[in-house]
Scaffold this active site. Sequence first.
Site, PDB file in Angstrom:
ATOM      1  N   SER A 117      46.985  37.469  40.524  1.00 24.60           N
ATOM      2  CA  SER A 117      46.513  36.360  41.344  1.00 24.60           C
ATOM      3  C   SER A 117      47.617  35.345  41.584  1.00 24.60           C
ATOM      4  O   SER A 117      47.505  34.519  42.483  1.00 24.60           O
ATOM      5  CB  SER A 117      45.374  35.637  40.627  1.00 24.60           C
ATOM      6  OG  SER A 117      44.343  36.522  40.337  1.00 24.60           O
ATOM      7  N   HIS A 138      46.879  42.019  46.559  1.00 23.81           N
ATOM      8  CA  HIS A 138      45.912  41.100  45.954  1.00 23.81           C
ATOM      9  C   HIS A 138      44.550  41.262  46.621  1.00 23.81           C
ATOM     10  O   HIS A 138      44.313  40.737  47.714  1.00 23.81           O
ATOM     11  CB  HIS A 138      46.457  39.664  46.095  1.00 23.81           C
ATOM     12  CG  HIS A 138      45.636  38.622  45.438  1.00 23.81           C
ATOM     13  ND1 HIS A 138      45.638  37.309  45.834  1.00 23.81           N
ATOM     14  CD2 HIS A 138      44.772  38.688  44.386  1.00 23.81           C
ATOM     15  CE1 HIS A 138      44.804  36.618  45.075  1.00 23.81           C
ATOM     16  NE2 HIS A 138      44.277  37.435  44.199  1.00 23.81           N
ATOM     17  N   GLU A 150      45.595  40.359  50.291  1.00 23.81           N
ATOM     18  CA  GLU A 150      46.789  39.530  50.478  1.00 23.81           C
ATOM     19  C   GLU A 150      47.972  40.377  50.012  1.00 23.81           C
ATOM     20  O   GLU A 150      48.053  40.724  48.827  1.00 23.81           O
ATOM     21  CB  GLU A 150      46.640  38.240  49.642  1.00 23.81           C
ATOM     22  CG  GLU A 150      47.674  37.187  49.925  1.00 23.81           C
ATOM     23  CD  GLU A 150      47.466  35.911  49.080  1.00 23.81           C
ATOM     24  OE1 GLU A 150      46.882  35.993  47.980  1.00 23.81           O
ATOM     25  OE2 GLU A 150      47.911  34.833  49.523  1.00 23.81           O
ATOM     26  N   ASN A 188      45.409  31.523  46.195  1.00 21.89           N
ATOM     27  CA  ASN A 188      45.152  30.707  45.007  1.00 21.89           C
ATOM     28  C   ASN A 188      45.882  29.376  45.005  1.00 21.89           C
ATOM     29  O   ASN A 188      45.476  28.446  44.316  1.00 21.89           O
ATOM     30  CB  ASN A 188      45.465  31.507  43.753  1.00 21.89           C
ATOM     31  CG  ASN A 188      44.349  32.483  43.487  1.00 21.89           C
ATOM     32  OD1 ASN A 188      43.188  32.094  43.422  1.00 21.89           O
ATOM     33  ND2 ASN A 188      44.674  33.757  43.400  1.00 21.89           N
TER      34      ASN A 188
HETATM   35  N1  LIG Z   1      38.687  38.004  38.757  1.00 23.07           N
HETATM   36  C1  LIG Z   1      39.029  37.755  40.019  1.00 23.07           C
HETATM   37  O1  LIG Z   1      38.255  37.211  40.798  1.00 23.07           O
HETATM   38  C2  LIG Z   1      40.390  38.205  40.500  1.00 23.07           C
HETATM   39  C3  LIG Z   1      40.632  38.206  41.875  1.00 23.07           C
HETATM   40  C4  LIG Z   1      41.872  38.682  42.336  1.00 23.07           C
HETATM   41  C5  LIG Z   1      42.825  39.110  41.430  1.00 23.07           C
HETATM   42  N2  LIG Z   1      42.576  39.076  40.084  1.00 23.07           N
HETATM   43  C6  LIG Z   1      43.611  39.563  39.163  1.00 23.07           C
HETATM   44  O2  LIG Z   1      43.268  40.886  38.768  1.00 23.07           O
HETATM   45  C7  LIG Z   1      43.759  41.132  37.450  1.00 23.07           C
HETATM   46  C8  LIG Z   1      42.610  41.592  36.578  1.00 23.07           C
HETATM   47  O3  LIG Z   1      41.622  40.593  36.545  1.00 23.07           O
HETATM   48  P1  LIG Z   1      40.118  40.910  36.110  1.00 23.07           P
HETATM   49  O4  LIG Z   1      39.311  39.756  36.551  1.00 23.07           O
HETATM   50  O5  LIG Z   1      39.747  42.288  36.546  1.00 23.07           O
HETATM   51  O6  LIG Z   1      40.267  40.879  34.508  1.00 23.07           O
HETATM   52  P2  LIG Z   1      39.343  41.564  33.402  1.00 23.07           P
HETATM   53  O7  LIG Z   1      39.522  40.766  32.176  1.00 23.07           O
HETATM   54  O8  LIG Z   1      37.953  41.806  33.941  1.00 23.07           O
HETATM   55  O9  LIG Z   1      40.000  43.026  33.219  1.00 23.07           O
HETATM   56  C9  LIG Z   1      41.276  43.245  32.701  1.00 23.07           C
HETATM   57  C10 LIG Z   1      41.297  44.642  32.106  1.00 23.07           C
HETATM   58  O10 LIG Z   1      42.670  44.962  31.752  1.00 23.07           O
HETATM   59  C11 LIG Z   1      42.619  45.729  30.578  1.00 23.07           C
HETATM   60  N3  LIG Z   1      43.941  45.746  29.966  1.00 23.07           N
HETATM   61  C12 LIG Z   1      44.544  44.776  29.226  1.00 23.07           C
HETATM   62  N4  LIG Z   1      45.770  45.188  28.844  1.00 23.07           N
HETATM   63  C13 LIG Z   1      45.948  46.425  29.347  1.00 23.07           C
HETATM   64  C14 LIG Z   1      47.004  47.374  29.298  1.00 23.07           C
HETATM   65  N5  LIG Z   1      48.121  47.122  28.624  1.00 23.07           N
HETATM   66  N6  LIG Z   1      46.839  48.548  29.932  1.00 23.07           N
HETATM   67  C15 LIG Z   1      45.693  48.823  30.596  1.00 23.07           C
HETATM   68  N7  LIG Z   1      44.663  47.967  30.685  1.00 23.07           N
HETATM   69  C16 LIG Z   1      44.789  46.786  30.076  1.00 23.07           C
HETATM   70  C17 LIG Z   1      41.530  45.068  29.727  1.00 23.07           C
HETATM   71  O11 LIG Z   1      41.058  45.927  28.715  1.00 23.07           O
HETATM   72  C18 LIG Z   1      40.484  44.771  30.812  1.00 23.07           C
HETATM   73  O12 LIG Z   1      39.564  45.852  30.942  1.00 23.07           O
HETATM   74  C19 LIG Z   1      44.441  39.844  36.997  1.00 23.07           C
HETATM   75  O13 LIG Z   1      45.803  39.929  37.270  1.00 23.07           O
HETATM   76  C20 LIG Z   1      43.770  38.804  37.866  1.00 23.07           C
HETATM   77  O14 LIG Z   1      44.572  37.661  38.055  1.00 23.07           O
HETATM   78  C21 LIG Z   1      41.363  38.642  39.603  1.00 23.07           C
END
Ligand SMILES: NC(=O)c1ccc[n+]([C@@H]2O[C@H](COP(=O)([O-])OP(=O)(O)OC[C@H]3O[C@@H](n4cnc5c(N)ncnc54)[C@H](O)[C@@H]3O)[C@@H](O)[C@H]2O)c1
Length: 295
Positions: A117, A138, A150, A188
């Site tokens: 993000s 993104h 994005e 963001n």
């Molecule tokens: N939540 C949102 O609305 C949103 C929107 C756009 C982008 N993002 C980005 O997407 C990414 C994930 O966010 P999320 O909300 O899905 O988080 P989340 O916490 O739901 O999921 C993250 C996952 O990554 C896994 N993980 C951690 N370390 C790992 C590794 N070394 N290898 C493999 N898997 C691993 C965890 O077990 C977990 O299942 C982040 O970079 C976040 O900034 C989030």
Amino acid sequence: MNISVIGAGQMGNGIAHVFAQSGHSVTLIDIAQASLDKGLATIGKNLDRQVAKGSITEEQKLATLKNIAGSTDMAAGVRAAELVVEAATENVDLKLKIFKDLDAHAPAGCILATNTSSISITRIAAVTKRPQQVIGMHFMNPVPVMKLVEVIRGYDTSDTVTTTVVDLSTAIGKVPVTVNDYAGFIANRILMPMINESIEALFQGVGGVSEIDAIMKLGMAHPMGPLQLADFIGLDTCLAILRVLHEGFGNPKYAPCPLLVQMVTAGKLGVKSGEGFYVHTPGSKELVVSPAFGK
Ligand SMILES: NC(=O)c1ccc[n+]([C@@H]2O[C@H](COP(=O)([O-])OP(=O)(O)OC[C@H]3O[C@@H](n4cnc5c(N)ncnc54)[C@H](O)[C@@H]3O)[C@@H](O)[C@H]2O)c1
């Protein structure tokens, strides 16, 4: 195309879902078996919902599920990848480590994309020996529903890689918009200060949770208030993004509100933990303000 998605959380399982539904062969990888199982189950549930709504057929659902394999072994899971989309937890050190490993295990021609993000694409690319093949992709939450991707070009990202990612995003039914790599990119950089200001207004007692969200929904025609949206994104993710903006621009206007820091410290992360500004009960769509905020 062979696509590996790293992280089976709320974003990763959505990204795997949309690629698989467009006929790509997807390996969904998570470090934790429980998270992987939960991610795969979520994809199944979301596909069932699409079938119930009539937006896909039962056959399309089965074909989509057939296109997805799960793994907890990243090295093996990216060995045949043409594109990796990393969607692991928003943490700089974690992402740098993952990209070093991806560079070692993914084929030389493979594009390494990150769904971060806010973390600098250029910084992530710099730990690899293929910075021209590293790019930001993104997606927005919920991935199967939201149209925008994005696309973020790092300092060294090549035109060919950008075109491939833009064309692929279009082919899976999304609308790619390309921007350059500065903290928070565009989405963001604009969204998080609004969420932070809403938390600040709550913290100062200017308005309650329902009032702040109602004003932004009714007054600005936002489909969801900023506090509800923060719960939906994850308060830990919001905090991590604000810290990147604060550090990246060195401007105090991005300093995270102490209330947000406190809530994350207490494990109140929003939808994913069951409580944030609202209480989230699985299966219920009712908006119930957390007892911590009075009503
Ligand atoms: N939540 C949102 O609305 C949103 C929107 C756009 C982008 N993002 C980005 O997407 C990414 C994930 O966010 P999320 O909300 O899905 O988080 P989340 O916490 O739901 O999921 C993250 C996952 O990554 C896994 N993980 C951690 N370390 C790992 C590794 N070394 N290898 C493999 N898997 C691993 C965890 O077990 C977990 O299942 C982040 O970079 C976040 O900034 C989030």
